[in-house]
Enzyme design. Structure first.
Site, mmCIF file in Angstrom:
data_model
loop_
_atom_site.group_PDB
_atom_site.id
_atom_site.type_symbol
_atom_site.label_atom_id
_atom_site.label_comp_id
_atom_site.label_asym_id
_atom_site.label_seq_id
_atom_site.Cartn_x
_atom_site.Cartn_y
_atom_site.Cartn_z
ATOM 1 C CB CYS A 240 -0.882 0.157 0.935
ATOM 2 S SG CYS A 240 -2.041 -1.626 1.279
ATOM 3 C CB ALA A 241 3.857 1.519 -1.909
ATOM 4 C CB ALA A 242 0.491 4.817 -4.364
ATOM 5 N N GLY A 245 5.982 8.232 -0.199
ATOM 6 C CA GLY A 245 6.600 8.829 0.822
ATOM 7 C C GLY A 245 7.543 7.602 1.615
ATOM 8 C CG ASP A 287 -6.918 -6.214 -4.434
ATOM 9 O OD1 ASP A 287 -6.547 -6.230 -3.074
ATOM 10 O OD2 ASP A 287 -8.350 -6.137 -4.558
ATOM 11 C CG ASP A 303 0.859 3.858 5.015
ATOM 12 O OD1 ASP A 303 0.033 4.024 5.991
ATOM 13 O OD2 ASP A 303 1.215 4.925 4.625
ATOM 14 C CB CYS A 356 -2.688 8.526 8.602
ATOM 15 S SG CYS A 356 -3.772 8.195 7.202
HETATM 16 C C1 LIG Z 1 -2.237 5.430 3.296
HETATM 17 S S1 LIG Z 1 -2.100 5.207 1.738
HETATM 18 C C2 LIG Z 1 -0.674 4.944 1.168
HETATM 19 C C3 LIG Z 1 0.361 6.047 1.636
HETATM 20 C C4 LIG Z 1 1.608 5.631 1.237
HETATM 21 N N1 LIG Z 1 2.338 4.421 1.849
HETATM 22 C C5 LIG Z 1 2.816 6.736 1.430
HETATM 23 O O1 LIG Z 1 3.347 6.744 2.456
HETATM 24 O O2 LIG Z 1 2.959 7.490 0.587
HETATM 25 C C6 LIG Z 1 -3.203 3.613 1.325
HETATM 26 C C7 LIG Z 1 -2.913 3.116 0.125
HETATM 27 O O3 LIG Z 1 -3.473 1.797 0.189
HETATM 28 C C8 LIG Z 1 -3.812 1.476 -1.252
HETATM 29 N N2 LIG Z 1 -4.941 0.298 -1.113
HETATM 30 C C9 LIG Z 1 -6.097 0.403 -0.846
HETATM 31 N N3 LIG Z 1 -6.511 -1.103 -0.874
HETATM 32 C C10 LIG Z 1 -5.597 -1.651 -1.368
HETATM 33 C C11 LIG Z 1 -5.419 -2.935 -1.662
HETATM 34 N N4 LIG Z 1 -6.497 -3.720 -1.654
HETATM 35 N N5 LIG Z 1 -4.379 -3.478 -2.111
HETATM 36 C C12 LIG Z 1 -3.216 -2.590 -2.513
HETATM 37 N N6 LIG Z 1 -3.297 -1.259 -2.174
HETATM 38 C C13 LIG Z 1 -4.434 -0.902 -1.448
HETATM 39 C C14 LIG Z 1 -4.512 2.739 -1.668
HETATM 40 O O4 LIG Z 1 -4.630 2.924 -3.024
HETATM 41 C C15 LIG Z 1 -3.524 3.995 -1.290
HETATM 42 O O5 LIG Z 1 -2.615 4.356 -2.097
#
Ligand SMILES: C[S@@+](CC[C@H](N)C(=O)[O-])C[C@H]1O[C@@H](n2cnc3c(N)ncnc32)[C@H](O)[C@@H]1O
Length: 424
Positions: A240-242, A245, A287, A303, A356
């Protein structure tokens, strides 16, 4: 007829979008709400909308004596915007009132007949500005306030609500030499090593941005990768990287990073960030509930998607667009992703779980339940530089709150815990 100011008109559109469509400002902006504006107008529109949403309850109290009955939602949004400009943003009386009347007249039949009312009410607000400072700040809505009261008690919740009245400062994570960057950018090095900028202005124009020497990241957000602390060469999954940061931090520490996220749109920003900062990671759009790694990782930073209630300072619209029902599904999703991730590690592997969120259901409770399901795992208590020992929770996680570091400008609300299998 005078032309409406584009930034104010766009700010008004954003505010209406929050209440009519329950969309966050970020989502509206991603859907082109600010297209056609100059960078300066975009920044102003965003600032005005954010400030209006932050001070909305106070604006309503300011307006109440001057309104016999509540006008239509469009007009109410316009009055709130102008009231906040007058009382909290230091706007000049005549300029703000005239701009609001012009906006009203330009709105067609839905709004132009209210121009007289808008003019009269805002003149009274301008004359009565001194009352603003006597008005209590806004409370969180019941669905969130009740949960936080049970978790932290009334006094702490009031402190958090007070912290939510102030805009979040801009923090940056630097690749190296925080003290040098603090001096160059006129900031201060925080106890945990982030640099807090005092007069950031346009971020993109600051020295070191284009060169990728640093990236914007709240000090609290930076503590997850610091807690995981991978050594150079470690294979780390940033789950869950995008927008990346934490990927940047992990890659800058020398880890061999795989960054996975569901959202292609958010991953595009992760790619841009990696490129600007001259860092590398394998990027996977997938996913987390379907994907399985080919080989186990040395470490995982998860995250998890969450209510984001720790970021209300930045996103004051959040309490208005979410409710209990809309966040409930996240608790099960967090548990499922955490459960899967625990199976993707080498026997000595480390897993840092982070959200968060201010809600224990998305932090402390998730970790307690994971340990109940897996008694062979334990939490490693954080020993990070600059943290207050009182932030460490009973189960060994780190609870960060917006009212902490009040004298320095606060921090986002986060929960961080690092797990590993017990030694045999
Ligand atoms: C809190 S944000 C991540 C912030 C990021 N780690 C950073 O530091 O910039 C949570 C992320 O989880 C992703 N997400 C939500 N459901 C997910 C899933 N089932 N599989 C993968 N990613 C998922 C979202 O697209 C979102 O980018």
């Amino acid at each position: 007829m005078a032309k409406p100011d584009p930034a104010r008109r766009a700010a008004l559109g954003l505010i209406v979008g929050v209440f009519d469509d329950h969309l966050s400002l970020a989502d509206q902006i991603a859907m082109d709400a600010l297209d056609g504006l100059s960078p300066g107008e975009k920044a102003r529109a965003q600032r005005l909308a954010t400030s209006t949403l932050r001070h909305m309850e106070r604006a309503d109290k300011m307006l109440k004596p001057f309104l016999k009955r509540k006008p239509t939602p469009d007009i109410m949004a316009l009055l709130r915007l102008a009231t906040v400009e007058l009382c909290a943003e230091g706007g000049a009386d005549h300029g703000v009132v005239d701009a609001a009347v012009t906006l009203c007249k330009s709105g067609g039949r839905r709004t132009d007949s209210f121009a007289g009312l808008v003019n009269a009410v805002l003149r009274k607000v301008a004359e009565d500005k001194a009352r603003w400072e006597t008005l209590p700040y806004g409370q969180l809505p019941g669905w969130l306030r009740g949960r936080l009261m049970s978790a932290y008690g009334k006094v702490s919740v009031q402190k958090m609500e007070e912290a939510h009245q102030r805009p979040a400062p801009v923090d940056i994570s630097v690749k190296e030499n925080p003290a040098d960057w603090a001096e160059r950018l006129e900031g201060e090095v925080l106890p945990t090593g982030s640099v807090r900028l005092h007069q950031p202005g346009q971020i993109r124009d600051l020295p070191g941005f284009a060169e990728g020497d640093w990236w914007v990241q709240d000090a609290a957000a930076s503590l997850a990768a610091k807690a995981l602390a991978p050594t150079a060469g470690m294979r780390v999954l940033d789950l869950c990287a995008a927008p990346g940061g934490k990927t940047l931090q992990l890659a800058a520490m020398g880890a061999q990073v795989t960054a996975l996220d569901l959202s292609e749109r958010r991953l595009a920003r992760l790619h841009e960030n990696l490129e600007r900062c001259k860092l590398t990671a394998e990027v996977i759009a997938a996913d987390a509930l379907d994907w399985t790694p080919e080989a186990p990782f040395d470490a995982i930073l998860l995250d998890a998607p969450c209510s984001a209630t720790g970021t209300i300072r930045r996103h004051p619209e959040l309490p208005a667009i979410k409710d209990s029902a809309s966040i409930k599904g996240l608790f099960a999703l967090q548990e499922e992703i955490l459960e899967r991730a625990m199976g993707w590690l080498t026997p000595e592997g480390l897993l840092t779980y982070v959200t968060c969120s201010l809600l224990p259901e998305e932090g402390e409770t998730q970790i307690r339940r994971a340990l109940e399901r897996h008694p062979e795992w334990e939490v490693i208590r954080p020993t990070l530089e600059g943290i207050d020992p009182e932030w460490i929770t009973e189960e060994g996680g780190l609870r960060l709150r917006p009212d902490y570091w009040a004298d320095k400008g606060g921090m986002d609300g986060f929960y961080v815990a690092t797990l590993k299998r017990r030694a045999e």
